[in-house]
Write a protein that holds these residues in place. Structure first.
Motif, mmCIF file in Angstrom:
data_model
loop_
_atom_site.group_PDB
_atom_site.id
_atom_site.type_symbol
_atom_site.label_atom_id
_atom_site.label_comp_id
_atom_site.label_asym_id
_atom_site.label_seq_id
_atom_site.Cartn_x
_atom_site.Cartn_y
_atom_site.Cartn_z
ATOM 1 N N THR A 183 0.864 -1.179 0.000
ATOM 2 C CA THR A 183 0.000 0.000 0.000
ATOM 3 C C THR A 183 0.899 1.227 0.000
ATOM 4 O O THR A 183 2.124 1.105 0.163
ATOM 5 N N LEU A 184 0.300 2.402 -0.148
ATOM 6 C CA LEU A 184 1.089 3.634 -0.086
ATOM 7 C C LEU A 184 0.196 4.775 0.365
ATOM 8 O O LEU A 184 -0.957 4.872 -0.053
ATOM 9 N N VAL A 185 0.739 5.605 1.261
ATOM 10 C CA VAL A 185 0.113 6.902 1.521
ATOM 11 C C VAL A 185 1.237 7.929 1.509
ATOM 12 O O VAL A 185 2.305 7.695 2.068
ATOM 13 N N SER A 186 1.000 9.035 0.785
ATOM 14 C CA SER A 186 2.056 10.036 0.660
ATOM 15 C C SER A 186 1.515 11.413 1.042
ATOM 16 O O SER A 186 0.309 11.650 0.973
ATOM 17 N N ALA A 187 2.425 12.271 1.456
ATOM 18 C CA ALA A 187 2.061 13.666 1.700
ATOM 19 C C ALA A 187 3.186 14.529 1.161
ATOM 20 O O ALA A 187 4.358 14.199 1.331
ATOM 21 N N VAL A 188 2.811 15.601 0.491
ATOM 22 C CA VAL A 188 3.796 16.570 0.053
ATOM 23 C C VAL A 188 3.293 17.924 0.551
ATOM 24 O O VAL A 188 2.102 18.232 0.467
ATOM 25 N N CYS A 189 4.205 18.725 1.120
ATOM 26 C CA CYS A 189 3.768 19.932 1.827
ATOM 27 C C CYS A 189 4.782 21.055 1.627
ATOM 28 O O CYS A 189 6.001 20.825 1.663
ATOM 29 N N ARG A 190 4.274 22.266 1.377
ATOM 30 C CA ARG A 190 5.141 23.451 1.375
ATOM 31 C C ARG A 190 4.272 24.674 1.633
ATOM 32 O O ARG A 190 3.181 24.782 1.067
ATOM 33 N N ASP A 191 4.756 25.523 2.485
ATOM 34 C CA ASP A 191 4.059 26.776 2.795
ATOM 35 C C ASP A 191 2.591 26.534 3.140
ATOM 36 O O ASP A 191 1.707 27.258 2.679
ATOM 37 N N GLY A 192 2.345 25.504 3.918
ATOM 38 C CA GLY A 192 0.982 25.251 4.388
ATOM 39 C C GLY A 192 0.058 24.662 3.349
ATOM 40 O O GLY A 192 -1.135 24.489 3.604
ATOM 41 N N GLU A 193 0.591 24.306 2.198
ATOM 42 C CA GLU A 193 -0.239 23.671 1.166
ATOM 43 C C GLU A 193 0.102 22.187 1.138
ATOM 44 O O GLU A 193 1.270 21.806 1.151
ATOM 45 N N LEU A 194 -0.945 21.346 1.134
ATOM 46 C CA LEU A 194 -0.739 19.905 1.291
ATOM 47 C C LEU A 194 -1.456 19.114 0.219
ATOM 48 O O LEU A 194 -2.574 19.462 -0.177
ATOM 49 N N ALA A 195 -0.811 18.020 -0.250
ATOM 50 C CA ALA A 195 -1.523 17.046 -1.089
ATOM 51 C C ALA A 195 -1.248 15.663 -0.510
ATOM 52 O O ALA A 195 -0.114 15.329 -0.170
ATOM 53 N N ILE A 196 -2.331 14.889 -0.353
ATOM 54 C CA ILE A 196 -2.237 13.537 0.188
ATOM 55 C C ILE A 196 -2.675 12.580 -0.913
ATOM 56 O O ILE A 196 -3.709 12.804 -1.549
ATOM 57 N N GLY A 197 -1.908 11.532 -1.126
ATOM 58 C CA GLY A 197 -2.307 10.505 -2.099
ATOM 59 C C GLY A 197 -2.245 9.148 -1.436
ATOM 60 O O GLY A 197 -1.440 8.933 -0.526
ATOM 61 N N TRP A 198 -3.131 8.232 -1.864
ATOM 62 C CA TRP A 198 -3.054 6.896 -1.265
ATOM 63 C C TRP A 198 -3.633 5.809 -2.160
ATOM 64 O O TRP A 198 -4.455 6.066 -3.038
ATOM 65 N N VAL A 199 -3.124 4.615 -1.918
ATOM 66 C CA VAL A 199 -3.618 3.400 -2.566
ATOM 67 C C VAL A 199 -3.613 2.333 -1.470
ATOM 68 O O VAL A 199 -2.571 2.053 -0.895
ATOM 69 N N GLY A 200 -4.798 1.790 -1.150
ATOM 70 C CA GLY A 200 -4.857 0.772 -0.090
ATOM 71 C C GLY A 200 -5.363 1.340 1.226
ATOM 72 O O GLY A 200 -6.093 2.335 1.242
ATOM 73 N N ASP A 201 -4.932 0.737 2.341
ATOM 74 C CA ASP A 201 -5.519 1.110 3.631
ATOM 75 C C ASP A 201 -4.545 1.781 4.586
ATOM 76 O O ASP A 201 -4.786 1.825 5.782
ATOM 77 N N SER A 202 -3.433 2.296 4.068
ATOM 78 C CA SER A 202 -2.606 3.147 4.914
ATOM 79 C C SER A 202 -3.275 4.519 4.934
ATOM 80 O O SER A 202 -3.867 4.935 3.942
ATOM 81 N N ARG A 203 -3.203 5.208 6.078
ATOM 82 C CA ARG A 203 -4.076 6.369 6.266
ATOM 83 C C ARG A 203 -3.336 7.675 6.535
ATOM 84 O O ARG A 203 -2.183 7.681 6.950
#
Lengths: 336, 425
Positions: A183-203
């Motif tokens: 599975t995968l869960v990712s976060a990318v963040c800069r200057d208070g802006e966030l994107a979260i991506g995931w596949v599966g059941d990691s949260r």
């Protein structure tokens, strides 16, 4: 000035950067230094229990003299980058740690965090998770170097790269095992802006007092039953299929398009990424918020990550446990 | 050639401070070719021709007829011979002190020679075995198997003489022993069969011999791989409490260890065909801290000096009592089966000594264990010596009159076990 021999050999075991005496974490890659006394002994190569030479340690890490299993560096991984930190632990029952954690800072405020959970019924699950996390991390870091990165698109590319990395994990066929997958869960963040991506059941969870909430929706049998209105959350969670996931990365993956959410918090808070080894014990955002609120104000991210991981260990630690904590401060709200 | 797999069943979790590790290892041999005609084999049939075999006359008649059936089952090319034993040993066929290759002609000649056997003299089993060992010496490459049939006690030599011969023969050939009638000693034949990695059984009625001989020869001819050993590695500081074969019969192998190095020993298991055997291993290790893991044993198979398969026995210390107190079902099953065998042997011994109280208690416990394990063959045999009132509580009454044959059958077969029922089968 005298140069004692103990100073000359100090280097990070992960990235080989030079260390200063007394460093607890590597300045460059964040790896914790000297996690356990027996790991330092292990650097000499021999058995940590009976001192047998390195040749005595077999492929399964058992000492062929005293039988004691040698700890692996993967058993406990800790990374502290101050603004973000994470812990990945083998847990109390699993033989290996098949979770992987990737944490990286880029420039002044860019952070990439990835948590992958190797699927235990698959071949080389630990390697799949490791490679997926690192491949996704490299793509996100590359995007953070750019000025005008679109985080959602970077996340999509990162998951594509992770999928490719899992496909390249070497494996030999075994009828009772699936292809390498995770599975995968990712976060990318800069200057208070966030994107979260995931596949599966990691949260991923956003933890900020009353505004705490779960950001991801599991790709799992249990979640599908709940979403279809067939079962309650409790009923689905109690079913033995609850942990069957419906999406993953790997050769037989249904697809590799991540689900993505973006957010731009207006108040400071913490982003928590974790594998199911953690959220099994505290599934609700409110539960995680309560654990973190119990810590003194201004607690470091690494301490928060320790606290969450230790709670899961204390509750049983039946699976591998991985948790990453990222402190998020909206621009202009920097109180420091 | 046979391919082997070894699989371990255990609860690997130990409580803090615990050091006893139990595991059942199932070893399965599968012959690639069902009839291993390419494998060299040697077979000797040893028939008791002491005076007692002639009374009643039916005993010798049955023995010679059974031997003839066995000879017919020896496949072409197998080196074979027949020995007649009383207070001395004589090669009946061939008479030249060697073995011959089986063919339609030699089988016919052998049966002819056996038909002319006469009974006279006493019983000195050690001498019979010594002659067999001498004859087998010419076929060191072959899988060597003997059948020994007797009706009496080993009275015409000293126990020390028999012991000395057994020591010489151990590892040289395997021997299945059969007692006919009820005048022989179960303990004596069991000692011979156990040392020579064979089975022991009673053939109460001479008429039953033919089928039994046929089965034994067929089993012997089905062996494709000789000289298989279990190789056991245990860590430094550990002791092997016991290693027992627990299925199809109980055989304690603990004292048969041949040390390879300080941590490794080989235990001979004889020849293998298409079959599966279970072993119960109990190792005492030095306790480690909670959370640590140790390899408590490695059970491998050595075939002609080559390691072919192995199973790992682990120990993991935990403070979770739910994990450490769970008893693995295979281990529990065979622990019960071993207790069953002990209860029967001790119960029968107590009965012989006139200690009715102990006999009733032990045989009652045996009934309870046999019922719990679903060992219906042993239940039937127990019913020959006790009246069962309640099998669940083990309440029994000793039968006032017991047929010798029933008692000896129960004694010889007490080590036969039933296997664990696999879930869903």
């Amino acid at each position: 000035m005298d140069m004692s021999s103990s100073e000359t050999v100090l280097a990070c075991g992960t990235c080989h950067a030079a260390l200063l005496p007394g460093d607890r974490y590597c300045e460059l890659c964040g790896t914790r230094i000297g996690t356990a006394p027996d790991e330092e002994t292990r650097a000499g190569g021999g058995c940590t229990a009976c001192g047998a030479p390195v040749e005595a340690i077999d492929g399964d890490r058992y000492c062929s003299r005293c039988g004691v299993r040698q700890r692996s560096p993967q058993d406990r991984q800790e990374i502290d980058l101050v603004v973000a930190a994470g812990v990945s632990d083998r847990g109390r029952l699993r033989r290996r740690n098949e979770d992987a954690l990737h944490l990286q800072t880029v420039g002044e405020s860019g952070v990439a965090v990835i948590v992958c959970d190797g699927i235990s019924s698959s071949l080389s699950a630990d390697l799949a998770a490791r490679r997926a996390a690192d491949a996704a991390g490299a793509v996100l870091a590359e995007a953070l170097h750019g000025e005008q990165a679109v985080f959602a698109e970077a996340t999509r590319n990162a998951v594509g790269a992770a999928q490719q990395a899992v496909l390249e994990v070497p494996w030999t066929s075994r009828s009772d095992r699936d292809f390498p997958s995770c599975t995968l869960v990712s976060a990318v963040c800069r200057d208070g802006e966030l994107a979260i991506g995931w596949v599966g059941d990691s949260r991923a969870y956003w933890i900020a007092g009353d505004d705490s909430r779960k950001l991801t929706v599991d790709h799992s049998w249990a979640q599908e039953q709940v979403a279809a209105g067939l079962l309650s959350v409790q009923e689905a969670g109690a079913d033995k299929r609850a942990h069957s996931i419906t999406r993953w990365l790997g050769q037989d993956a249904p697809d590799d398009e991540p689900q993505i959410v973006t957010l731009r918090p207006t108040e400071p808070g913490r982003l928590v990424l974790c594998s199911d080894g953690l959220w099994n014990y505290t599934p609700d955002a409110a539960g995680i918020a309560a654990q973190l609120d119990a810590l003194p104000p201004g607690t470091a991210a690494i301490t928060a990550a320790h606290s969450l991981a230790d709670a899961a260990l204390a509750a049983g630690g039946h699976d591998n446990i991985t948790v990453a904590v990222l402190n998020v401060t909206p621009p202009g709200r920097d109180d420091q | 050639m046979t391919t082997f797999t070894a699989e371990a069943y255990q609860n690997e979790y130990l409580p803090a401070g615990g050091g006893e590790v139990n595991a059942v290892v199932t070893v399965t041999g599968s012959a690639a070719v069902p009839a291993p005609t390419s494998t060299q084999a040697a077979e000797i049939i040893i028939v008791d021709v002491s005076g007692s075999m002639g009374s009643p006359r039916a005993k010798l008649t049955a023995a010679t007829r059974a031997t003839a059936v066995a000879i017919d089952c020896i496949r072409d090319g197998v080196m074979f011979g027949v020995i007649a034993g009383n207070d001395t040993a004589r090669a009946v066929y061939p008479q030249e002190g060697r073995l011959v290759a089986a063919s339609p002609q030699t089988r016919e000649d052998a049966k002819q020679a056996v038909a002319e056997l006469k009974t006279t003299g006493g019983t000195a089993i050690g001498r019979w075995l010594a002659l067999a060992d001498e004859l087998f010496a010419a076929t060191p490459e072959a899988i060597r198997h003997a059948i020994l049939l007797t009706d009496g006690r080993d009275e015409h030599e000293t126990p020390a003489e028999l012991e000395a011969v057994l020591t010489d023969c151990e590892g040289s050939f395997q021997c299945d022993c059969r007692g006919v009638g009820t005048d022989w000693e179960v303990q004596e034949l069991r000692r011979i069969a156990t040392t020579l990695l064979g089975t022991v059984d009673i053939v109460a009625e001479p008429a039953g011999l033919e089928a039994d001989f046929q089965a034994m020869i067929e089993r012997a001819m089905g062996k494709a791989t000789g000289d298989v050993s279990l190789r056991l590695w245990t860590p430094q500081g550990a002791t092997v409490a016991f290693l027992k074969q627990v299925a199809p019969t109980i055989e304690d192998l603990t004292s048969r260890a041949n040390p390879v190095d300080a941590l490794t020993a080989d235990y001979p298991t004889g020849a293998w065909g298409d079959e599966s055997r279970d072993y119960h291993l109990c190792v005492h290790v030095q306790p480690r801290a909670v959370g640590e893991e140790m390899l408590a044993g490695r059970v491998g198979l050595m075939v002609a000096g080559v390691a072919v398969s192995q199973a790992l026995i682990r120990a993991l210390w935990t403070d979770d009592e739910q994990l450490s107190t769970r008893i693995n079902r295979e281990v529990a099953h065979y622990t019960g089966q071993a207790e069953l065998a002990d209860a029967i042997q001790e119960g029968l011994e107590a009965r012989k000594q006139g200690d009715e109280h102990t006999a009733t208690f032990k045989l009652g416990r045996a009934v309870q264990l046999a019922a719990a394990a679903g060992n219906s063959d042993t239940m039937k045999l127990l019913a020959g010596v006790v009246d069962v009132q309640d099998q669940h509580t083990g309440t029994v009454r000793l039968k006032p009159r017991v047929q010798d044959a029933d008692e000896m059958a129960l004694d010889t077969r007490s080590t036969k076990t039933v296997r664990v029922k696999k879930p869903g089968s």
